[in-house]
Design an enzyme around this catalytic site. Structure first.
Site, PDB file in Angstrom:
ATOM      1  N   SER A 256      -6.720  -3.104  -0.806  1.00  0.00           N
ATOM      2  CA  SER A 256      -6.638  -3.462  -2.216  1.00  0.00           C
ATOM      3  C   SER A 256      -7.149  -4.889  -2.396  1.00  0.00           C
ATOM      4  O   SER A 256      -8.292  -5.169  -2.046  1.00  0.00           O
ATOM      5  CB  SER A 256      -5.199  -3.294  -2.726  1.00  0.00           C
ATOM      6  OG  SER A 256      -5.133  -3.503  -4.121  1.00  0.00           O
ATOM      7  N   THR A 257      -6.326  -5.820  -2.885  1.00  0.00           N
ATOM      8  CA  THR A 257      -6.773  -7.192  -3.131  1.00  0.00           C
ATOM      9  C   THR A 257      -7.307  -7.809  -1.840  1.00  0.00           C
ATOM     10  O   THR A 257      -6.626  -7.823  -0.825  1.00  0.00           O
ATOM     11  CB  THR A 257      -5.614  -8.048  -3.657  1.00  0.00           C
ATOM     12  OG1 THR A 257      -4.976  -7.357  -4.732  1.00  0.00           O
ATOM     13  CG2 THR A 257      -6.114  -9.403  -4.133  1.00  0.00           C
TER      14      THR A 257
ATOM     15  N   HIS B  26      -8.514   0.105  -4.011  1.00  0.00           N
ATOM     16  CA  HIS B  26      -8.086   0.115  -5.409  1.00  0.00           C
ATOM     17  C   HIS B  26      -9.126  -0.582  -6.280  1.00  0.00           C
ATOM     18  O   HIS B  26      -9.214  -1.807  -6.291  1.00  0.00           O
ATOM     19  CB  HIS B  26      -6.731  -0.598  -5.545  1.00  0.00           C
ATOM     20  CG  HIS B  26      -5.647   0.012  -4.723  1.00  0.00           C
ATOM     21  ND1 HIS B  26      -4.483  -0.656  -4.410  1.00  0.00           N
ATOM     22  CD2 HIS B  26      -5.545   1.232  -4.130  1.00  0.00           C
ATOM     23  CE1 HIS B  26      -3.705   0.120  -3.671  1.00  0.00           C
ATOM     24  NE2 HIS B  26      -4.335   1.272  -3.497  1.00  0.00           N
TER      25      HIS B  26
ATOM     26  N   MET C 106      -2.046  -6.017  -2.495  1.00  0.00           N
ATOM     27  CA  MET C 106      -0.765  -6.162  -3.163  1.00  0.00           C
ATOM     28  C   MET C 106      -0.071  -4.806  -3.252  1.00  0.00           C
ATOM     29  O   MET C 106      -0.716  -3.783  -3.424  1.00  0.00           O
ATOM     30  CB  MET C 106      -0.988  -6.739  -4.566  1.00  0.00           C
ATOM     31  CG  MET C 106       0.266  -6.977  -5.376  1.00  0.00           C
ATOM     32  SD  MET C 106      -0.101  -7.799  -6.946  1.00  0.00           S
ATOM     33  CE  MET C 106      -1.068  -6.542  -7.778  1.00  0.00           C
TER      34      MET C 106
ATOM     35  N   ASP D  73       1.152   0.605  -1.279  1.00  0.00           N
ATOM     36  CA  ASP D  73       0.375   1.809  -1.021  1.00  0.00           C
ATOM     37  C   ASP D  73      -0.086   1.827   0.435  1.00  0.00           C
ATOM     38  O   ASP D  73      -0.498   0.810   0.991  1.00  0.00           O
ATOM     39  CB  ASP D  73      -0.842   1.853  -1.949  1.00  0.00           C
ATOM     40  CG  ASP D  73      -1.615   3.160  -1.845  1.00  0.00           C
ATOM     41  OD1 ASP D  73      -0.987   4.189  -1.572  1.00  0.00           O
ATOM     42  OD2 ASP D  73      -2.845   3.137  -2.054  1.00  0.00           O
TER      43      ASP D  73
END
Length: 324
Positions: free
Chosen positions: A133-134, A160, A250, A253
């Site tokens: 993600s991030t 994401h 973050m 998941d």
């Protein structure tokens, strides 16, 4: 700041915790600010972008230069109005304040790999399920660029991102990797030496025989695509060794998915805190107790080759399981 030059002066004087940055600014644009700012002042930067194909290309370039995150401007997909921007931006600023700013990956070339390619019987190539993600675009580029050509593993990636961004990301990863990387389509089949990226706004489900299905089921852990459905479906449907890899990001998941992969007889690798932009998803995976390895990003390509070789030699194909 009224323009990019003023932003540079203010950043040097005020040393803010986080900067939000538009691409289009007078005199010095956002990309120009990043190029000059981050080598000397590694301050977390969030890009404000239009969620379009053109906006995706520019934003990914900004992430290559060291920006830690991005979000859509009002009127973009999933950001209908200023109130939606306010809610998202508060969360992203608080997260970015804890982020590590990584060196720019701009101009990366694929160096000749020194890693040996494992020998694997046809049909026993492990499936590697990757969650990020991030900070993920930079991290995925570092990981994939370190893997050798001909790696006998089928890779599936959930990052994401909104729809236009995942296609642009897959194209960039393909350019920096010896593996083939492309955005997944319904009906694709996972293949050795290829990485499929889940398209934005769809969960990527791995069905029997490795056939890809795209799902509009509700978000999981607040996101769609999410890695948990990808990992759970692979564990339930694939008769081959499995590896879960949980990278920077973050939230949580990938943690439940990692547990599912572990229960199916697979291996779990998580990125360590020091090399993560945001140590959220890897921490959540580590706290489940399912991780076999927690390693720095620089060590992950070599470890992944070792795990692929070991699983292919010693593991029977993962047993089909059902959750409940």
């Amino acid at each position: 700041a009224a323009d990019g030059h003023e932003a540079m002066r203010m950043a040097a004087r005020l040393r803010p915790d986080v900067i939000t940055l538009d691409v289009e600014m007078p005199r010095l644009n956002g990309l120009g600010v990043l190029k000059q700012l981050l080598p000397h002042n590694p301050i977390p930067v969030i890009m404000l972008s239009s969620l379009t194909q053109r906006g995706a290309q520019v934003t990914l370039e900004a992430l290559d230069l060291g920006a830690v995150d991005f979000m859509g401007k009002p009127g973009s997909a999933s950001v209908p109005d200023l109130r939606a921007v306010e809610r998202q931006l508060i969360t992203k600023i608080r997260t970015a304040a804890r982020a590590r700013v990584l060196p720019s990956s701009r101009g990366r070339t694929v160096a000749k790999s020194v890693l040996s390619v494992p020998t694997v019987r046809r049909g026993h190539e492990p499936a590697v399920l990757i969650a990020s993600s991030t900070g993920g675009p930079h991290t995925l580029a570092e990981l994939l660029s370190g893997l050798p050509e001909g790696l006998p593993a089928c890779l599936a990636i959930t990052q994401h991102m909104p729809p236009a961004f995942t296609e642009a990301l897959a194209m960039r990863l393909d350019q920096c990797s010896r593996l083939k990387v492309r955005q997944a389509s319904a009906g694709d089949t996972i293949q050795p030496g290829t990485a499929l990226v889940a398209p934005g706004d769809y969960h990527m489900i791995i069905g029997p025989q490795g056939i890809v299905h795209l799902s509009k089921d509700p978000p999981v852990c607040g996101v769609r695509p999410a890695a948990n459905p990808m990992m759970a479906s692979a564990a339930a449907n694939l008769r081959r060794p499995l590896v879960a890899v949980v990278l920077t990001g973050m939230g949580s998941d990938g943690a439940d998915g990692a547990v599912t992969i572990k229960r199916a007889g697979g291996a779990v690798i998580a990125q360590d805190e020091q090399s993560s932009v945001i140590y959220g998803m890897p921490r959540a995976a580590a706290e489940t107790g399912s991780c076999d390895h927690i390693v720095a990003l620089r060590d992950m390509p070599g470890l992944l080759c070792e795990v692929v070789s070991r699983l292919a030699r010693t593991s029977a194909p993962a047993a089909t399981i059902s959750g409940g």
